[in-house]
Design a protein around this motif. Structure first.
Motif, PDB file in Angstrom:
ATOM      1  N   GLN A 189      -9.525  12.289   8.458  1.00  0.00           N
ATOM      2  CA  GLN A 189      -8.123  12.605   8.755  1.00  0.00           C
ATOM      3  C   GLN A 189      -7.224  12.013   7.669  1.00  0.00           C
ATOM      4  O   GLN A 189      -7.448  10.904   7.202  1.00  0.00           O
ATOM      5  N   LYS A 190      -6.165  12.773   7.300  1.00  0.00           N
ATOM      6  CA  LYS A 190      -5.266  12.326   6.237  1.00  0.00           C
ATOM      7  C   LYS A 190      -4.029  11.668   6.840  1.00  0.00           C
ATOM      8  O   LYS A 190      -3.471  12.136   7.822  1.00  0.00           O
ATOM      9  N   VAL A 191      -3.622  10.574   6.206  1.00  0.00           N
ATOM     10  CA  VAL A 191      -2.426   9.848   6.645  1.00  0.00           C
ATOM     11  C   VAL A 191      -1.605   9.476   5.409  1.00  0.00           C
ATOM     12  O   VAL A 191      -2.096   9.503   4.278  1.00  0.00           O
ATOM     13  N   SER A 192      -0.349   9.113   5.652  1.00  0.00           N
ATOM     14  CA  SER A 192       0.532   8.623   4.592  1.00  0.00           C
ATOM     15  C   SER A 192       1.028   7.239   4.975  1.00  0.00           C
ATOM     16  O   SER A 192       1.425   7.013   6.118  1.00  0.00           O
ATOM     17  N   VAL A 193       0.991   6.327   4.018  1.00  0.00           N
ATOM     18  CA  VAL A 193       1.406   4.952   4.257  1.00  0.00           C
ATOM     19  C   VAL A 193       2.301   4.520   3.099  1.00  0.00           C
ATOM     20  O   VAL A 193       2.006   4.788   1.933  1.00  0.00           O
ATOM     21  N   ASP A 194       3.418   3.851   3.429  1.00  0.00           N
ATOM     22  CA  ASP A 194       4.314   3.313   2.409  1.00  0.00           C
ATOM     23  C   ASP A 194       4.734   1.921   2.851  1.00  0.00           C
ATOM     24  O   ASP A 194       5.687   1.756   3.602  1.00  0.00           O
ATOM     25  N   LEU A 252       0.845  -1.190   0.000  1.00  0.00           N
ATOM     26  CA  LEU A 252       0.000   0.000   0.000  1.00  0.00           C
ATOM     27  C   LEU A 252       0.882   1.242   0.000  1.00  0.00           C
ATOM     28  O   LEU A 252       1.790   1.373   0.821  1.00  0.00           O
ATOM     29  N   HIS A 253       0.623   2.122  -0.954  1.00  0.00           N
ATOM     30  CA  HIS A 253       1.355   3.382  -1.044  1.00  0.00           C
ATOM     31  C   HIS A 253       0.340   4.516  -1.130  1.00  0.00           C
ATOM     32  O   HIS A 253      -0.366   4.647  -2.125  1.00  0.00           O
ATOM     33  N   ALA A 254       0.235   5.296  -0.076  1.00  0.00           N
ATOM     34  CA  ALA A 254      -0.732   6.392  -0.026  1.00  0.00           C
ATOM     35  C   ALA A 254      -0.066   7.608   0.592  1.00  0.00           C
ATOM     36  O   ALA A 254       0.649   7.499   1.587  1.00  0.00           O
ATOM     37  N   GLU A 255      -0.302   8.746  -0.010  1.00  0.00           N
ATOM     38  CA  GLU A 255       0.287   9.986   0.507  1.00  0.00           C
ATOM     39  C   GLU A 255      -0.833  11.010   0.717  1.00  0.00           C
ATOM     40  O   GLU A 255      -1.567  11.346  -0.211  1.00  0.00           O
ATOM     41  N   ASN A 256      -0.949  11.479   1.984  1.00  0.00           N
ATOM     42  CA  ASN A 256      -1.983  12.459   2.332  1.00  0.00           C
ATOM     43  C   ASN A 256      -3.375  11.998   1.893  1.00  0.00           C
ATOM     44  O   ASN A 256      -4.127  12.755   1.278  1.00  0.00           O
TER      45      ASN A 256
END
Length: 904
Positions: A105-110, A72-76
Motif C-alpha cells: 500500500q502507498k502512503v505519503s509522509v511529511d 521523513l519525506h515520502a510521497e506515494n
C-alpha cells in the motif's frame, strides 16, 4: 537473509546469518557476540511461533527508539519502503505479521523532527500498536481489551472548518484509539466519561478533550508551525526556512486575503521588514503604490523590484487578484536574488498562486466585501468676505465695505457669492466592493483551482471610477510517477474612467483640476441664477464646471499570461524541468476635451487624442536539479538556462473640431491639424545560472550562486555580465552544548552573504545612434514637404552593466518553544557604474542631448528587526507581529556633469 517456509503447522522462518555474523565477529568480542546471538535466537523462536516475518536483529541498543525524532519525506511510497527508510535512520528493524497490513500500500509522509511513534500512528491510521524490544520494533494489533462500553463520537476540523481525515484519536494512557474518516468524523468506546481523548495530526497542534456526556464532540485543530518546518519560496524552487540562509521575507495568502485593500501592492504595506510601499495617491486604479526593497537602489535607472508570478516576470503586481495568492516571498540579499542576476539589484518579489488540493471533493468559496472611502481631511478655506478683507490688506481698496456686506448677506449670489467648491466636487462616500468566487478539486492524478474576481472602486472625485476583472485557472497533473505537468493561465481586464477639463486649458487631466480647485477663490459662483455655469476668474469656468463638462478620459487594459511546466524524474534525486510561457498586454486610451459654455464665453474647439499599445513577452527556461542526502550530508545542485524576448509598440493619433460633444469617434474630427505618431522596441536577455547548496546535519550551511546574463541593451563587447554570490549559515540551536544547557531557546541561526547583482532597467537602444523623426524635422524640397530625420543624442558605445555589491548578516531566533520568534539583519549595498543620463547638466549650446553613461555611486545600509508572537488561549488565537527598519541612502557620486559649487 530470511526465507519463509510453509509447513503443516503454518509459516516458519529460517534465517541464514553466516556472512553477517562472521563480519560482526571481527568487530566485537566473543562474549558480547554470544549475548546478542542468544537474544536473536530467542526472538527468532518468539516470532516463528507467532507467525511473524522480520528483517533481522540489529546489534545496537534500541532504548527509546519510538521516542526518537525523525525527519521523513515520502510521497506515494510503499509502506515497506517507508519502513526501510525508518530502519536506516533509527538503527532498528521492524517485525510484523503479513496479515496486519498490506506492505504494498502507498502512503505519503511529511515529517520534520517528529517522534517515531507519531509518524507510525499516522502511517497506520492508529490501527496498530508498537513495541520496542531492544532495537527490534514489533508491529502488532491494538489491545482489544482496552475498549469499554462508553461510546464517543464527533468531528474534527481545521481552523477554517474544513474536515480533517486521518486524525489520530487516542484515549490517554491506553492504546485504545481510532482515526477520523474522510469527513473528519470518528467513533470509539472509552473506559468512562472522565477519559481524556488526545487528538493529534501531523502539522497541527495536539489537543486534549474530556469524553464527557456530550452527544457529539466538535474538535478544532490549529496549525502548528513548531512541528512542521515552514517552507519558503525562493528562486526556481522552495526551501525549508530552517535551512534558508538568505534574507527572505514571506507573506502567506491568509495574511493577504483578509485585508480589504483594492490592490495587491497595498496588502504588502507594513508586513515585511525592509519592504516599503509608498502610496502617493488614493486615485482608483492609479494609486498602485511604489515598492522599494531596502531603499532606493539607483538614481539613474529604475529602482523597481523584479516581479515574478508563477515563474514568469510581469510588469504589474496589481494584475494579480489578492485572493488568488498562496504566498509572496521577497528576496532581499545577494545569495537569494543572484539567481535572477541582471534584474535583481533592487530585490525580487516572488508570487505563488493557489493550486488545487488532493481532496476528492469539490470546494466552492465566496469572498467579498463592500465598503466606503471618505476624504480624510480637506483644506479649511475662508469665506468670501474674509477673502475680500484679506485682499484689502494686500491691495488696499480692492473691495468696498458695501461689497463685503453683500458677500456676507448673500443678496446678490451671481456677483457676490460665498462658494464652497468642495461639496460639489468630492463625494461624501465613495463605494468600494470586491467579489471573488473560486472552486477547486483534485485527486491523485489531477488538481485544479479556478477563480473569478471583480473589483469596483469609486473615486472620491465625481465621475472617477475603476473596475477590474480577473480570471485564473491553475492545473496540476501527475501524468505518471515520473512526469508532472503544471499549467498556469490568467487574464485581467481593467477600465479606468476620469473626468477631464474642457478644451482651451493648459492642462488636460483630473489631477490638474484638483490642483486648481485647492487654490480657487470662494468669490466666484458655480452656477448663475439663470442656470449657466459661472465664468470664474479667467472666463473659463470654475473647477466644478470643469468637472461637469462633457470631457472625459478612458483607459482600458487587457492582460493575458500563462505558462506550462513539465517536470521529469529520470532517476531518483534528479529532476529535469522545462518552462515555457509569457504574457500579452493590450491597452487603449481616449481623452476627449469637449466644448463648454461658461457665462457668456464659449470654450472650443473640441479635441481628441487616442493611444493604443500592445506588448508581448515570451520565455523558455530549462532546469536540472539534483538533491542527494547521505547520512548527515545533504547536497543540492541546480543548473539552468533561459532566453527571454520582449516586444512592444504604440500608436497615437489626434484631431480637433468635432461636430458635437456626443460624437467622439476619431474619424469625425477635422483633418486640419491632425497628428499621429508611434514607436516600437524590442530586447532579448539570454542567461545561464547555477546554484550549489550543502548542509551538514542540518546545522552548517553553505551556498553558492552564479548567473551569466547577456542583454541586447548593451553593446556586443559589454553585453555579458557575471553575477555571483555566496552565503553561509550556522544553526547554533542544533548544537549539543546549546540544546542541553539553554532549553528555553528553540532556535538560533547565524547567517551571512555577499554577492554582486546587476541592473539593466534602461531603454532598449541606449548605446546605438538613433535617428529621430516627426513633423518638427520635415523639410521642403521643391514644392513638396518631405519627412526628415536627425540625430539628437550622443550615445556611449562603451556602456555596460550597472552593478550592486551587497553584504548581509543576520540572526534568527525563537524562544519558549517558538512562542516568540524574530530576526535581526544588517545590510550594506554599494551601487556603482550607475546608468544615468547627465543631459540636465550639459548646456544646450552643445546642440545634442547626452545619452546614458555609466557614472555615479550610491550607498545603502541599514538594519531590519522583526518580532512575532503566536499563541492560542482556548478559542482565542493571538498573532502579533512587529517589524522595524532603519535605511540610510547616500549618493557618493552624482556622476558625469556633477558640478561642485564652492559657494554652495
Amino acid at each position: 537473509m530470511c526465507l519463509p517456509i510453509k509447513d503443516l503447522g503454518g509459516l516458519f522462518l529460517y534465517c541464514f546469518y553466516t556472512k553477517t555474523l562472521q563480519s560482526m565477529y571481527k568487530k566485537i568480542n566473543t562474549q558480547i557476540f554470544h549475548v546478542w546471538l542468544m537474544r536473536g535466537m530467542a526472538l527468532h523462536l518468539f516470532l516463528a511461533l507467532s507467525g511473524v516475518s522480520f528483517g533481522g536483529v540489529f546489534l545496537t541498543a534500541g532504548q527509546g527508539v519510538l521516542q526518537e525524532k525523525i525527519t521523513l519525506h515520502a510521497e506515494n511510497m510503499k509502506i515497506k519502503d517507508v519502513l526501510k527508510e525508518i530502519e536506516q535512520q533509527c538503527a532498528a528493524r521492524f517485525g510484523y505479521r503479513h496479515q496486519l497490513f498490506n506492505p504494498e500500500q502507498k502512503v505519503s509522509v511529511d515529517a520534520e523532527k517528529i517522534p517515531l511513534i507519531e509518524v507510525l500512528n499516522a502511517i497506520f491510521d492508529n490501527a496498530l500498536s508498537f513495541e520496542d524490544l531492544g532495537g527490534l520494533l514489533i508491529i502488532k494489533p491494538l489491545d482489544e481489551q482496552a475498549h469499554s462500553n462508553v461510546p464517543v463520537k464527533g468531528k474534527v476540523t481545521d481552523e477554517n472548518g474544513v474536515p480533517l481525515p486521518g486524525v489520530n484519536v487516542v484515549e490517554k494512557g491506553t492504546s485504545n484509539g481510532t482515526v477520523t474518516d474522510a469527513e473528519g468524523a470518528f467513533f470509539m468506546e472509552v473506559k468512562d466519561t472522565n477519559s481524556i481523548l488526545v487528538f493529534s495530526f501531523i502539522g497541527f497542534a495536539s489537543r486534549e478533550e474530556e469524553a464527557g456526556t456530550r452527544a457529539n464532540l466538535e474538535i478544532t485543530l490549529k496549525s502548528d508551525i513548531k512541528k512542521l518546518d515552514e517552507v519558503v519560496v525562493v528562486g526556481y524552487g522552495s526551501q525549508k526556512r530552517s535551512q534558508n540562509i538568505g534574507s527572505v521575507s514571506q507573506l502567506e495568502g491568509k495574511d493577504i486575503g483578509n485585508r480589504t485593500v483594492p490592490l495587491l501592492s497595498s496588502a504588502l504595506t507594513g508586513q515585511m521588514p525592509g519592504v516599503t510601499v509608498i502610496q502617493r495617491s488614493g486615485q482608483p486604479g492609479v494609486g498602485k503604490g511604489t515598492i522599494r526593497i531596502r531603499g532606493v537602489g539607483s538614481f539613474g535607472s529604475s529602482s523597481d523590484a523584479l516581479i515574478i508570478v508563477d515563474n514568469i516576470p510581469v510588469n504589474d503586481l496589481n494584475d494579480v487578484n489578492p485572493n488568488d495568492v498562496e504566498s509572496i516571498s521577497v528576496l532581499k540579499d545577494a545569495s537569494s536574488a543572484a539567481i535572477y542576476g541582471a534584474r535583481a539589484s533592487n530585490g525580487v518579489i516572488l508570487v505563488t498562486t493557489k493550486s488545487g488540493k488532493k481532496t476528492d471533493k469539490m470546494k466552492f468559496n465566496y469572498n467579498g466585501y463592500i465598503g466606503v472611502q471618505t476624504v480624510t481631511a480637506l483644506p479649511e478655506g475662508v469665506n468670501s468676505w474674509e477673502y475680500a478683507q484679506a485682499l484689502n490688506e494686500a491691495v488696499p481698496g480692492a473691495y468696498s465695505e458695501e461689497q463685503i456686506n453683500k458677500f456676507k448677506d448673500g443678496s446678490d449670489p451671481d456677483r457676490y457669492p460665498n462658494t464652497n467648491y468642495y461639496n460639489e466636487f468630492f463625494r461624501k462616500n465613495a463605494m468600494q466592493a470586491r467579489h471573488n468566487i473560486s472552486m477547486s478539486n483534485g485527486n491523485d492524478k489531477t488538481q485544479y483551482s479556478f477563480s473569478l474576481g471583480y473589483l469596483n472602486q469609486e473615486g472620491i472625485v465625481f465621475k472617477n471610477n475603476y473596475q477590474q476583472y480577473n480570471i485564473r485557472l491553475n492545473l496540476d497533473t501527475d501524468a505518471s510517477p515520473k512526469f508532472k505537468i503544471t499549467t498556469r493561465l490568467a487574464t485581467s481586464y481593467s477600465l479606468n474612467k476620469e473626468p477631464a477639463p474642457p478644451t482651451a486649458f493648459e492642462f488636460t487631466d483630473m489631477l490638474a483640476i484638483i490642483g486648481d480647485l485647492l487654490r480657487y477663490e470662494p468669490i466666484y459662483p458655480i452656477r448663475l441664477s439663470n442656470g449657466d455655469w459661472g465664468a470664474g476668474h479667467a472666463g473659463k469656468g470654475t473647477p466644478v464646471s470643469q468637472l461637469n463638462s462633457d470631457s472625459f478620459f478612458k483607459y482600458n487594459e487587457a492582460t493575458a499570461n500563462g505558462n506550462i511546466r513539465i517536470d521529469y524524474l529520470p532517476i531518483k534525486d534528479l529532476k529535469l524541468s522545462i518552462i515555457g510561457g509569457g504574457y500579452l498586454t493590450y491597452s487603449n486610451g481616449h481623452r476627449f476635451l469637449a466644448t463648454q459654455k461658461v457665462g457668456r464665453h464659449f470654450l472650443g474647439p473640441s479635441g481628441s487624442t487616442q493611444t493604443s499599445a500592445n506588448s508581448h513577452y515570451k520565455t523558455l527556461q530549462s532546469l536540472a536539479e539534483y538533491t542527494k542526502q547521505i547520512n548527515r550530508h545533504e547536497v543540492s545542485a541546480l543548473a539552468g538556462s533561459s532566453i527571454e524576448m520582449f516586444y512592444g509598440e504604440d500608436l497615437r493619433a489626434g484631431r480637433q473640431n468635432f461636430p458635437s460633444n456626443d460624437l467622439t469617434a476619431m474619424n469625425l474630427g477635422s483633418a486640419d491639424g491632425q497628428t499621429s505618431g508611434g514607436a516600437s522596441g524590442e530586447s532579448v536577455l539570454n542567461s545561464a545560472f547555477g546554484r550549489l547548496r550543502y548542509n551538514f546535519d542540518n546545522r552548517y550551511f553553505i551556498e553558492g550562486v552564479v548567473r551569466y546574463d547577456g542583454s541586447s541593451r548593451f553593446p556586443p563587447s559589454k553585453r555579458y555580465g557575471v553575477f555571483p554570490a555566496v552565503a553561509g549559515g550556522w544553526r547554533l540551536s542544533e548544537e549539543k552544548f546549546i540544546k542541553d544547557n539553554v532549553r528555553w531557546l528553540s532556535q538560533l541561526k547565524l547567517k551571512s552573504s555577499f554577492g554582486i547583482l546587476g541592473n539593466q532597467s534602461i531603454g532598449n537602444y541606449p548605446w546605438q545612434p538613433l535617428l529621430a523623426s516627426g513633423t518638427g524635422y520635415n523639410y521642403s524640397f521643391g514644392n513638396t514637404v518631405n519627412t526628415g530625420v536627425t540625430k539628437r543624442t550622443i550615445t556611449n558605445s562603451d556602456l555596460h552593466w550597472e552593478s550592486t555589491q551587497t553584504f548581509d548578516a543576520g540572526v534568527e531566533f525563537g524562544v519558549f518553544k517558538n512562542l516568540f520568534t524574530g530576526s535581526v539583519a544588517y545590510f550594506d549595498k554599494k551601487t556603482y557604474d550607475i546608468l544615468v543620463s547627465p543631459d540636465g547638466n550639459v548646456s544646450n549650446v552643445l546642440g545634442f542631448d547626452v545619452g546614458v553613461v555609466n557614472s555615479g555611486k550610491l550607498k545603502n545600509n541599514g538594519w531590519e528587526f522583526q518580532l512575532n508572537h503566536e499563541n492560542s488561549i482556548g478559542k482565542l488565537n493571538c498573532n502579533i507581529g512587529i517589524n522595524f527598519s532603519i535605511i540610510n541612502n547616500k549618493v557618493l557620486d552624482a556622476g558625469a556633469g556633477n558640478v561642485t559649487q564652492p559657494n554652495g
